[in-house]
Enzyme design. Structure first.
Site, short mmCIF file in Angstrom:
data_model
loop_
_atom_site.label_atom_id
_atom_site.label_comp_id
_atom_site.label_asym_id
_atom_site.label_seq_id
_atom_site.Cartn_x
_atom_site.Cartn_y
_atom_site.Cartn_z
N ALA A 1 0.92 -1.62 -0.19
CA ALA A 1 0.24 -0.08 0.18
C ALA A 1 0.95 1.06 -0.15
CB ALA A 1 -0.94 -0.04 1.02
N GLU B 1 4.88 -4.64 7.06
CA GLU B 1 4.33 -4.01 7.89
C GLU B 1 4.22 -3.25 8.63
OE1 GLU B 1 2.93 -5.75 6.08
OE2 GLU B 1 1.33 -5.67 5.07
N1 CAA Z 1 4.81 3.09 -0.66
C1 CAA Z 1 5.12 4.34 -1.18
N2 CAA Z 1 6.47 4.38 -2.13
C2 CAA Z 1 6.80 3.52 -1.78
C3 CAA Z 1 6.94 1.50 -1.52
C4 CAA Z 1 5.55 2.14 -0.61
N3 CAA Z 1 4.46 0.71 -0.37
N4 CAA Z 1 7.56 1.07 -1.52
C5 CAA Z 1 8.53 1.69 -2.74
N5 CAA Z 1 8.12 3.10 -2.75
C6 CAA Z 1 8.84 4.28 -2.99
C7 CAA Z 1 10.08 4.57 -2.29
O1 CAA Z 1 9.69 5.71 -1.44
C8 CAA Z 1 10.68 5.10 -3.27
O2 CAA Z 1 9.98 6.73 -4.03
P1 CAA Z 1 10.97 8.07 -4.07
O3 CAA Z 1 12.03 7.74 -4.90
O4 CAA Z 1 10.47 9.34 -4.77
O5 CAA Z 1 11.60 7.99 -3.32
C9 CAA Z 1 10.77 4.56 -5.43
O6 CAA Z 1 9.53 3.85 -4.17
C10 CAA Z 1 11.50 2.99 -4.78
O7 CAA Z 1 11.96 2.62 -3.60
P2 CAA Z 1 13.69 2.33 -3.15
O8 CAA Z 1 14.02 4.52 -3.26
O9 CAA Z 1 13.08 2.18 -1.74
O10 CAA Z 1 14.03 1.49 -3.32
P3 CAA Z 1 15.21 0.25 -3.10
O11 CAA Z 1 15.72 -0.47 -4.20
O12 CAA Z 1 16.59 0.97 -2.16
O13 CAA Z 1 13.47 -0.33 -1.65
C11 CAA Z 1 12.20 -1.84 -0.83
C12 CAA Z 1 12.52 -1.68 -2.33
C13 CAA Z 1 12.55 -2.75 0.01
C14 CAA Z 1 10.83 -2.20 -1.36
C15 CAA Z 1 11.15 0.07 0.30
O14 CAA Z 1 11.19 0.58 -1.28
C16 CAA Z 1 10.32 -1.00 1.10
O15 CAA Z 1 10.73 -1.04 1.45
N6 CAA Z 1 9.20 -0.67 0.38
C17 CAA Z 1 8.20 -0.56 1.40
C18 CAA Z 1 7.37 -1.52 0.62
C19 CAA Z 1 6.36 -1.80 3.11
O16 CAA Z 1 6.93 -1.94 3.93
N7 CAA Z 1 4.95 -2.00 2.25
C20 CAA Z 1 4.19 -2.21 2.98
C21 CAA Z 1 2.92 -1.31 3.00
S1 CAA Z 1 1.56 -0.77 4.09
C22 CAA Z 1 0.69 -2.44 3.66
O17 CAA Z 1 0.66 -2.37 2.79
C23 CAA Z 1 -0.35 -2.18 4.46
C24 CAA Z 1 -0.82 -2.93 4.00
O18 CAA Z 1 -1.41 -4.37 4.09
C25 CAA Z 1 -2.69 -2.92 2.80
#
Ligand code: CAA
Length: 257
Positions: free
Chosen positions: A65, A131
């Site tokens: 999300a 999460e």
């Molecule tokens: N929401 C919003 N933006 C996100 C995102 C997310 N879930 N995941 C990645 N992005 C964005 C980053 O902010 C980044 O944007 P900017 O370039 O503007 O900074 C872009 O995508 C690329 O991401 P990274 O630079 O972080 O890429 P990376 O290769 O270094 O890392 C990753 C990749 C490990 C997937 C890391 O992006 C990450 O940890 N993302 C979040 C994963 C997460 O926590 N997901 C759970 C969300 S909560 C949820 O889903 C609740 C539910 O149950 C419904």
């Protein structure tokens, strides 16, 4: 639509939906999920479509999300937005859906893949419910579907530590159907979808419903539900065609009637 690409006839009777927010790793914001819901409804109503594939891109199926969209929200904001009613509608799609997963399938991305009926993954696919690392927990079915798919111990570890699971492990633990090299994962999803699309759409719909019912009921009630759907198949032309084709030693021509 801004965040979804759709080809309703990517292959005969097979539709392809691609999540298309590549810069944000296909983070599932409200608009994308609304577009996905509307697209699935349209494809469900389209008689030409018999199986649906949902894919991302090689780097990410979906990284969850949209954290930026949720960061400042209160509990009441979340309640009022009621984002999960969209997910409930997606879950009601009658046609078989295959998730074609490469790269990150995290949080809501993992939950979306698990909402589909089957998962084909590339060797680079990574599944996770991280999460907990951002102070919340899964909210789109992760604690329920992951536990049912891979068992309590592994699900608990993923949900409580946020650790990722590789495609190979996910296959070993029954989360996904198969793993193939990255250059083949979409093709493999098409192959599986084509196998499904050759079958009677009526029987496929009733069978999907019955398998899903097994998650909701006791065995006795599930068996009763299965039996009723089995009998209902005999109201279709496809049942007559399928059995006649067997007897006449030819391929059936199913019409979905
Ligand atoms: N929401 C919003 N933006 C996100 C995102 C997310 N879930 N995941 C990645 N992005 C964005 C980053 O902010 C980044 O944007 P900017 O370039 O503007 O900074 C872009 O995508 C690329 O991401 P990274 O630079 O972080 O890429 P990376 O290769 O270094 O890392 C990753 C990749 C490990 C997937 C890391 O992006 C990450 O940890 N993302 C979040 C994963 C997460 O926590 N997901 C759970 C969300 S909560 C949820 O889903 C609740 C539910 O149950 C419904």
């Amino acid at each position: 639509m801004e965040f979804i690409l759709v080809d309703p006839q990517a292959r005969p009777h097979v539709a392809l939906i691609q999540l298309n927010r590549p810069k944000e790793l296909n983070a599932l914001n409200l608009q994308l999920m609304g577009e996905l819901r509307d697209t699935l409804k349209q494809l469900d109503d389209d008689e030409q479509v018999r199986a649906i594939i949902i894919a991302g891109n090689e780097r990410a199926f979906a990284a969850g999300a949209d954290i930026k969209q949720m960061a400042g929200k209160t509990a009441i904001d979340m309640l009022n937005v009621d984002q999960f009613s969209t997910w409930d509608q997606i879950r009601k799609t009658k046609k078989p859906i295959i998730a074609a997963v490469s790269g990150f399938a995290l949080g809501g991305g993992c939950e979306l893949a698990m909402t589909c009926d089957m998962i084909v993954a590339s060797e680079t696919a990574t599944f996770g419910q991280p999460e907990i690392k951002i102070g919340v927990m899964p909210g789109a079915g992760g604690t329920q579907r992951l536990t049912r798919a891979i068992g309590k111990a592994k699900a608990m570890e993923m949900v409580l530590t946020g650790k990722f699971m590789s495609a190979a492990e996910a296959e070993k633990h029954g989360l996904i159907n198969r793993v193939v090299p990255v250059e083949l994962y979409l093709e493999e999803a098409f192959r599986l979808a084509a196998d499904v699309a050759q079958m009677s759409p009526v029987a496929a719909r009733l069978a999907k419903e019955a398998v899903n019912r097994s998650f909701e009921t006791q065995l006795d009630e599930g068996l009763h539900f299965e039996r009723k759907n089995f009998y209902l198949c005999f109201a279709s032309d496809d049942q007559k065609e399928g059995m006649a084709a067997f007897v006449e030693k030819r391929k059936p021509d199913f019409k979905g009637r």
